[in-house]
Design an enzyme around this catalytic site. Structure first.
Site, mmCIF file in Angstrom:
data_model
loop_
_atom_site.group_PDB
_atom_site.id
_atom_site.type_symbol
_atom_site.label_atom_id
_atom_site.label_comp_id
_atom_site.label_asym_id
_atom_site.label_seq_id
_atom_site.Cartn_x
_atom_site.Cartn_y
_atom_site.Cartn_z
ATOM 1 N N ASN A 208 0.832 -1.211 0.000
ATOM 2 C CA ASN A 208 0.000 0.000 0.000
ATOM 3 C C ASN A 208 0.864 1.258 0.000
ATOM 4 O O ASN A 208 0.550 2.239 -0.676
ATOM 5 C CB ASN A 208 -0.943 0.008 1.212
ATOM 6 C CG ASN A 208 -2.235 -0.741 0.903
ATOM 7 O OD1 ASN A 208 -2.379 -1.319 -0.165
ATOM 8 N ND2 ASN A 208 -3.170 -0.735 1.832
ATOM 9 N N LYS A 251 -1.878 8.074 -12.065
ATOM 10 C CA LYS A 251 -2.928 9.005 -12.488
ATOM 11 C C LYS A 251 -2.904 10.189 -11.519
ATOM 12 O O LYS A 251 -3.198 10.035 -10.332
ATOM 13 C CB LYS A 251 -4.275 8.258 -12.429
ATOM 14 C CG LYS A 251 -5.412 8.989 -13.037
ATOM 15 C CD LYS A 251 -5.632 8.556 -14.487
ATOM 16 C CE LYS A 251 -6.623 9.459 -15.191
ATOM 17 N NZ LYS A 251 -6.074 10.577 -15.922
ATOM 18 N N ALA A 252 -2.548 11.353 -12.060
ATOM 19 C CA ALA A 252 -2.509 12.547 -11.210
ATOM 20 C C ALA A 252 -3.934 12.979 -10.877
ATOM 21 O O ALA A 252 -4.864 12.738 -11.647
ATOM 22 C CB ALA A 252 -1.774 13.661 -11.935
ATOM 23 N N CYS A 260 -7.635 3.062 3.530
ATOM 24 C CA CYS A 260 -6.449 2.203 3.531
ATOM 25 C C CYS A 260 -5.151 2.981 3.414
ATOM 26 O O CYS A 260 -4.323 2.951 4.319
ATOM 27 C CB CYS A 260 -6.563 1.187 2.414
ATOM 28 S SG CYS A 260 -8.032 0.183 2.595
HETATM 29 C C1 UGA Z 1 -6.157 -0.020 -1.748
HETATM 30 C C2 UGA Z 1 -5.252 -0.992 -2.524
HETATM 31 O O1 UGA Z 1 -5.277 -0.672 -3.913
HETATM 32 C C3 UGA Z 1 -5.706 -2.436 -2.317
HETATM 33 O O2 UGA Z 1 -4.804 -3.312 -2.958
HETATM 34 C C4 UGA Z 1 -5.741 -2.734 -0.821
HETATM 35 O O3 UGA Z 1 -6.174 -4.046 -0.546
HETATM 36 C C5 UGA Z 1 -6.670 -1.750 -0.131
HETATM 37 O O4 UGA Z 1 -6.199 -0.406 -0.370
HETATM 38 C C6 UGA Z 1 -6.660 -2.072 1.344
HETATM 39 O O5 UGA Z 1 -5.612 -1.921 1.980
HETATM 40 O O6 UGA Z 1 -7.665 -2.585 1.854
HETATM 41 P P1 UGA Z 1 -8.567 1.098 -2.181
HETATM 42 O O7 UGA Z 1 -8.255 1.958 -1.004
HETATM 43 O O8 UGA Z 1 -9.896 0.440 -2.273
HETATM 44 O O9 UGA Z 1 -7.464 -0.089 -2.317
HETATM 45 O O10 UGA Z 1 -8.449 2.026 -3.460
HETATM 46 P P2 UGA Z 1 -7.453 2.260 -4.683
HETATM 47 O O11 UGA Z 1 -8.132 1.860 -5.914
HETATM 48 O O12 UGA Z 1 -6.116 1.704 -4.407
HETATM 49 O O13 UGA Z 1 -7.371 3.862 -4.644
HETATM 50 C C7 UGA Z 1 -6.884 4.554 -3.496
HETATM 51 C C8 UGA Z 1 -6.871 6.044 -3.739
HETATM 52 O O14 UGA Z 1 -5.857 6.405 -4.655
HETATM 53 C C9 UGA Z 1 -8.167 6.623 -4.321
HETATM 54 O O15 UGA Z 1 -8.481 7.831 -3.653
HETATM 55 C C10 UGA Z 1 -7.837 6.873 -5.773
HETATM 56 O O16 UGA Z 1 -8.594 7.907 -6.340
HETATM 57 C C11 UGA Z 1 -6.366 7.247 -5.674
HETATM 58 N N1 UGA Z 1 -5.591 7.015 -6.904
HETATM 59 C C12 UGA Z 1 -5.383 5.740 -7.363
HETATM 60 C C13 UGA Z 1 -5.025 8.085 -7.569
HETATM 61 O O17 UGA Z 1 -5.188 9.258 -7.182
HETATM 62 N N2 UGA Z 1 -4.273 7.836 -8.690
HETATM 63 C C14 UGA Z 1 -4.043 6.587 -9.163
HETATM 64 O O18 UGA Z 1 -3.334 6.424 -10.173
HETATM 65 C C15 UGA Z 1 -4.631 5.512 -8.471
#
Ligand code: UGA
Length: 431
Positions: A208, A251-252, A260
């Site tokens: 993470n 992704k900005a 998490c």
């Molecule tokens: C995250 C991890 O991706 C999972 O693998 C993990 O199991 C989970 O935490 C956990 O620890 O339970 P999650 O919090 O559901 O999952 O969401 P993500 O899809 O990872 O996104 C997290 C944040 O990052 C969001 O606010 C999203 O908008 C942001 N983000 C993501 C960006 O700003 N840019 C990106 O390129 C990707």
């Protein structure tokens, strides 16, 4: 197998339902009586695509039940997963009191061999504490093992992530525990990484933190792009095609949120400190992420001059699309900062408005994206919901006081919107 899940929050519920789907008999426990009553009636307390159908199906086929009693689960199950909340304390450390309480309760009810698996995200060495707590509280003669099996579920695609994982990590200290967990996961046909318990715990925090670092990195690069007149989308593409870097999580936007990343980064940072290891990079990632929200607010202020008395339409409140989760959503900090400057907010989110209402005071919640735009001095995108992609921007433009768009997720094509007469401001797309 017979499985007990202690803690029917996001992770517990998805894990329990998916194990039932694979043919196991599962009992999901929670100490929230209301939640258990709801689940028994077939109502699901969270929004996760596909989850309620799967719950219904598995209850119908009698493989899934809900209870408020840990004792019942310990009597019933061969394998018991602990998936209770580990929220952040004021100082950023993980609060493990629920894990300890559950471990004690399991111990008191232990009569014969059980495998106790930590599923909650916990700092390294928690497994040792669980083992010690159970050993000190259990009746003489009962055998048990402790294992770690971190989850990698993303909200919004949790069922897919569970059933089609990149890898399954199991941290064990006995061959018996390893055999049981391998058998349980065999139907998924995914690579299984077997480690010691501490390494498994660390894999979760390190994963993470690494993903969050990628996001913070690209957001910082985005600010340089803004200052220099470059385009972060093009930079990310050029970076991501290097297989050593990879295109995902570049992704900005307005920063990461959710329950998490922010909490796990803080907990990992605190744990490293406790172990005497300097890990300032994690602190920097958290700082960049906080700054990113203010950077966006400043961008809005720079473009609109005075904010006092202006009306902004907000599209998207959840911390990311396909979830109703508002925990640590960037929208909260951004909206509150704008409100402090005297801005009126009218907001729409396809799923998160019920959860946003108690958190966001003085926001006018509206029924669709067009109502959010109506009469607004600018439109602000904070979550990249798919349904925003197909908005009729001619209609949006006509209803707004000024056609200004702040795209906090870089989800639209600046050229197209500019051609339609919008003033477009993205993140890292040149001022
Ligand atoms: C995250 C991890 O991706 C999972 O693998 C993990 O199991 C989970 O935490 C956990 O620890 O339970 P999650 O919090 O559901 O999952 O969401 P993500 O899809 O990872 O996104 C997290 C944040 O990052 C969001 O606010 C999203 O908008 C942001 N983000 C993501 C960006 O700003 N840019 C990106 O390129 C990707």
């Amino acid at each position: 197998m017979k499985i007990g899940i202690i803690g029917s929050g996001y992770v517990g519920l998805v894990t329990g339902v998916c194990f039932a789907h694979l043919g196991n008999d599962v009992i999901c426990v929670d100490n929230d009586l209301q939640k258990v009553a709801m689940l028994r009636k077939g109502k699901v307390p969270i929004y996760e695509p596909g989850l309620s159908e799967m719950i219904r199906q598995n209850r119908l086929e009698k493989r899934l039940s809900f209870s408020t009693s840990i004792a019942e689960a310990v009597d019933f199950a061969d394998v018991i997963f602990i998936s209770v909340n580990t929220p952040p304390k004021e100082n950023g450390e993980a609060d493990l009191s629920s894990v300890e309480n559950v471990a004690r309760e399991i111990a008191r009810n232990l009569k014969e061999y059980r495998l106790i698996v930590e599923k909650s995200t916990v700092p390294v060495q928690t497994g040792e504490w669980i083992y010690k707590t159970i050993r000190e509280n259990h009746k003489k003669g009962a055998q048990f093992d402790v294992a770690s099996n971190p989850e990698f579920l993303r909200e919004g695609s949790a069922i897919h992530d569970f059933l089609q994982p990149d890898r399954i990590v199991i941290g064990v200290s006995s061959t018996k525990a390893e055999t049981i967990l391998k058998k349980l996961y065999a139907p998924l046909k995914a690579p299984i990484v077997v480690t010691d318990i501490k390494s498994a715990e660390l894999i979760k925090h390190a994963s993470n933190s690494f993903l969050a670092t990628k996001i913070a990195f690209i957001n910082a690069v985005g600010r340089v792009c803004d200052a220099a007149g470059a385009d972060v989308e093009q930079v990310a593409k050029g970076l991501g095609l290097d297989p050593r870097i990879g295109p995902s999580f570049l992704k900005a936007g307005v920063g990461f949120g959710g329950f998490c990343f922010p909490k796990d980064l803080s907990a990992f940072y605190r744990m490293s400190e406790k172990l005497g290891v300097k890990f300032g990079l994690l602190k920097e990632v958290l700082d960049i992420n906080e700054d990113q929200k203010q950077y966006f607010v400043q961008k809005i202020e720079n473009a609109l001059w005075n904010l006092k008395g202006k009306t902004l339409g907000v599209l998207g409140l959840a911390f990311k699309p396909d979830t109703d989760d508002m925990r640590f959503a960037p929208s909260i900090t951004i909206i509150e900062s704008l409100q402090r400057e005297g801005v009126h907010i009218q907001a729409y989110d396809p799923q998160a408005m019920a959860k946003a209402r108690p958190v966001l005071k003085k926001v006018k919640f509206v029924r669709d994206p067009y109502q959010a735009a109506a009469g607004a001095d600018a439109l602000v995108v904070l979550t990249e919901w798919c349904e925003f992609k197909n908005l009729d921007f001619e209609r949006v433009k006509k209803s707004m006081r000024h056609p200004v768009l702040f795209d906090g997720r870089n989800m639209f094509d600046p050229k197209e919107l500019k051609k339609m007469g919008f003033q477009y401001h993205g993140i890292g797309r040149g001022a």
